[in-house]
Design an enzyme around this catalytic site. Structure first.
Site, PDB file in Angstrom:
ATOM      1  N   LYS A  35      43.144  -3.446  47.002  1.00 37.20           N
ATOM      2  CA  LYS A  35      43.453  -4.688  47.734  1.00 37.20           C
ATOM      3  C   LYS A  35      44.333  -5.601  46.882  1.00 37.20           C
ATOM      4  O   LYS A  35      44.434  -5.409  45.660  1.00 37.20           O
ATOM      5  CB  LYS A  35      42.143  -5.398  48.068  1.00 37.20           C
ATOM      6  N   ARG A 134      27.848 -13.177  51.052  1.00 36.74           N
ATOM      7  CA  ARG A 134      29.250 -13.282  51.481  1.00 36.74           C
ATOM      8  C   ARG A 134      29.336 -12.705  52.887  1.00 36.74           C
ATOM      9  O   ARG A 134      29.474 -13.442  53.844  1.00 36.74           O
ATOM     10  CB  ARG A 134      30.153 -12.544  50.482  1.00 36.74           C
ATOM     11  N   HIS A 163      27.117  -5.400  47.989  1.00 38.99           N
ATOM     12  CA  HIS A 163      27.994  -5.874  46.908  1.00 38.99           C
ATOM     13  C   HIS A 163      27.181  -6.669  45.891  1.00 38.99           C
ATOM     14  O   HIS A 163      26.184  -7.294  46.238  1.00 38.99           O
ATOM     15  CB  HIS A 163      29.135  -6.706  47.486  1.00 38.99           C
ATOM     16  N   ARG A 220      32.777   1.996  43.632  1.00 38.29           N
ATOM     17  CA  ARG A 220      33.966   1.271  44.104  1.00 38.29           C
ATOM     18  C   ARG A 220      34.617   0.455  42.985  1.00 38.29           C
ATOM     19  O   ARG A 220      34.700  -0.771  43.072  1.00 38.29           O
ATOM     20  CB  ARG A 220      33.588   0.305  45.239  1.00 38.29           C
ATOM     21  N   TYR A 264      59.111 -30.787  29.753  1.00 39.61           N
ATOM     22  CA  TYR A 264      58.711 -31.825  30.727  1.00 39.61           C
ATOM     23  C   TYR A 264      57.503 -32.610  30.224  1.00 39.61           C
ATOM     24  O   TYR A 264      56.576 -32.048  29.642  1.00 39.61           O
ATOM     25  CB  TYR A 264      58.305 -31.167  32.042  1.00 39.61           C
ATOM     26  N   CYS A 311      57.615 -24.240  32.307  1.00 35.63           N
ATOM     27  CA  CYS A 311      58.450 -24.661  33.442  1.00 35.63           C
ATOM     28  C   CYS A 311      58.407 -23.579  34.524  1.00 35.63           C
ATOM     29  O   CYS A 311      57.738 -22.567  34.374  1.00 35.63           O
ATOM     30  CB  CYS A 311      59.900 -24.860  33.010  1.00 35.63           C
ATOM     31  N   ASP A 313      60.809 -21.518  35.478  1.00 34.26           N
ATOM     32  CA  ASP A 313      61.537 -20.293  35.140  1.00 34.26           C
ATOM     33  C   ASP A 313      61.691 -20.056  33.651  1.00 34.26           C
ATOM     34  O   ASP A 313      62.223 -19.034  33.240  1.00 34.26           O
ATOM     35  CB  ASP A 313      62.952 -20.357  35.743  1.00 34.26           C
TER      36      ASP A 313
END
Ligand SMILES: *Cc1c(COP(=O)(O)O)cnc(C)c1O
Length: 376
Positions: A35, A134, A163, A220, A264, A311, A313
């Site tokens: 997933k 859940r 689970h 799992r 920044y 930042c 990028d």
């Protein structure tokens, strides 16, 4: 096009981790959770590699979209969808040959109707809530729900599962053991009225690594396949091996004077004259802004601290007072080895105040995934 920031996924290492899970599972069927784009590693490439290697027999997804993507890519392994499927998703999920998770009478009814309309047998795993709160039916309702499933001509009961919220820490031992016991008792009662159920399962990575799997027939694992333990405290002597290497490049090197600030918000002030390197990665790539003034990177086998704010990028590191031995274009390691140094996904997660799972899930699509190993 050469990438200035990329995630290298070692499919051989990944399959060795699947093999480790299989070994610990002692002959039980192995389902690998793929997933969330295989925890950020690339859904189709990971699934294809597992299918080609034959390292696991099942895949686990969260959404119908993930199942459709797998089928479209030609993945034939059985797919368990862990989540409840909403009414309008049933037809496309059936078309993708999903094995469904059901947890109440209404859901079973709806699935039966959709299966009858599609004239297709739907396989369902009954999910029991033994402590996660859940999804899941109450264990005492398991027999009635199983009866409802097997009574319907278009439904098949393929499994019963639960689970585990605390299988990954020593504190969770007793709670988890009781969950296994509750599951086993419910499965036994169901089998008395419905006949043998092929797959009885509970174990996520935490349980695979550190628990007795008695009375279950399937495991799992997810995170351990991707190279991390679920928690730094997971008690195991068989740790999985790292699977990813995340790298960027030095794009600029400059001298900064004592007292000048970097980035920044001017949150970092140079305590001395120093060399600052600018690295081609930022929170737009999933390098979290929480690593501002906190993270570290590896440059030519040397650990250097992130200085100032990350930042979107670009990110700055303090290369130190000596004239740098590195130059623009050189590789910077965000996760992985460089010389004798290593930054693990787990270390980065700790600095961000989160878990290993989130670190790789956060790496954005802008970062190309490069695959090594695996059969092609
Ligand atoms: C994600 C998931 C797993 C895998 O858990 P890990 O902790 O990554 O091993 C197993 N079962 C279910 C139901 C899940 O949602």
């Amino acid at each position: 096009m050469p990438a200035t920031c990329e995630l290298t996924v070692d499919l051989d290492a990944l399959n060795r981790n699947v093999a480790l899970a299989a070994d610990l599972a002692e002959g039980r069927t192995v389902l690998v959770a793929v997933k969330a784009d295989a925890y950020g590693h690339g859904l189709v490439r990971v699934a294809r590699s597992i299918q080609q290697a034959g390292s696991a027999q099942w895949l686990g997804v969260a959404t119908v979209g993930e199942a459709v993507a797998l089928r479209t890519a030609g993945i034939a392994l059985p797919i368990l969808k862990f989540s409840i499927t909403l009414h309008e998703e049933l037809a496309p999920a059936l078309a993708a040959d999903v094995t469904f998770t059901v947890a109440d009478a209404h859901g079973i009814d709806e699935l039966a109707q959709a299966a009858a309309e599609a004239e297709k047998v739907a396989e369902a795993h009954l999910n029991l809530d033994t402590g996660m709160r859940r999804i899941g039916a109450q264990p005492e309702d398991a027999v009635a729900l199983a009866r409802q499933i097997v009574a319907h001509p278009w439904l098949r009961l393929g499994g019963i599962y639960t689970h585990l919220p605390v299988s990954d820490t020593p504190d969770g031992r007793n709670f988890t053991r009781e969950q296994f016991d509750t599951l086993a008792a419910a499965a036994c009662a169901v089998e008395q009225v419905a006949g043998p159920v092929p797959f009885i399962h509970a174990a996520n990575s935490g349980a695979v690594l550190s628990h007795d799997l008695a009375n279950t027939t399937m495991v799992r694992p997810g995170i351990m396949v991707y190279g991390s333990c679920p928690d730094p405290a997971t008690p195991t002597d068989r740790a999985p091996e790292p699977v990813v290497r995340w790298t960027a490049r030095l794009s600029f090197i400059k001298r900064v004077r004592s007292g000048e600030t970097v980035g920044y918000g001017r949150t970092w002030t140079a305590p001395r004259d120093t060399w600052i390197g600018t690295v081609s990665v930022g929170y737009g790539d999933g390098y979290s802004r929480l690593l501002s003034n906190r993270g570290r990177m590896l440059v030519d086998g040397r650990s250097v601290p992130v200085v100032g704010r990350v930042c979107m990028d670009q990110t700055m590191v303090d290369l130190g007072t000596e004239t740098p031995s590195v130059s623009v274009g050189d590789e910077v390691v965000l996760v992985g080895r460089s010389g004798d140094e290593e930054i693990t996904v787990q270390e980065m997660a700790g600095l961000m105040g989160t878990i290993a799972y989130e670190v790789t899930c956060l790496i954005t699509p802008r970062v190309p995934r490069r695959y090594v190993g695996g059969m092609v």
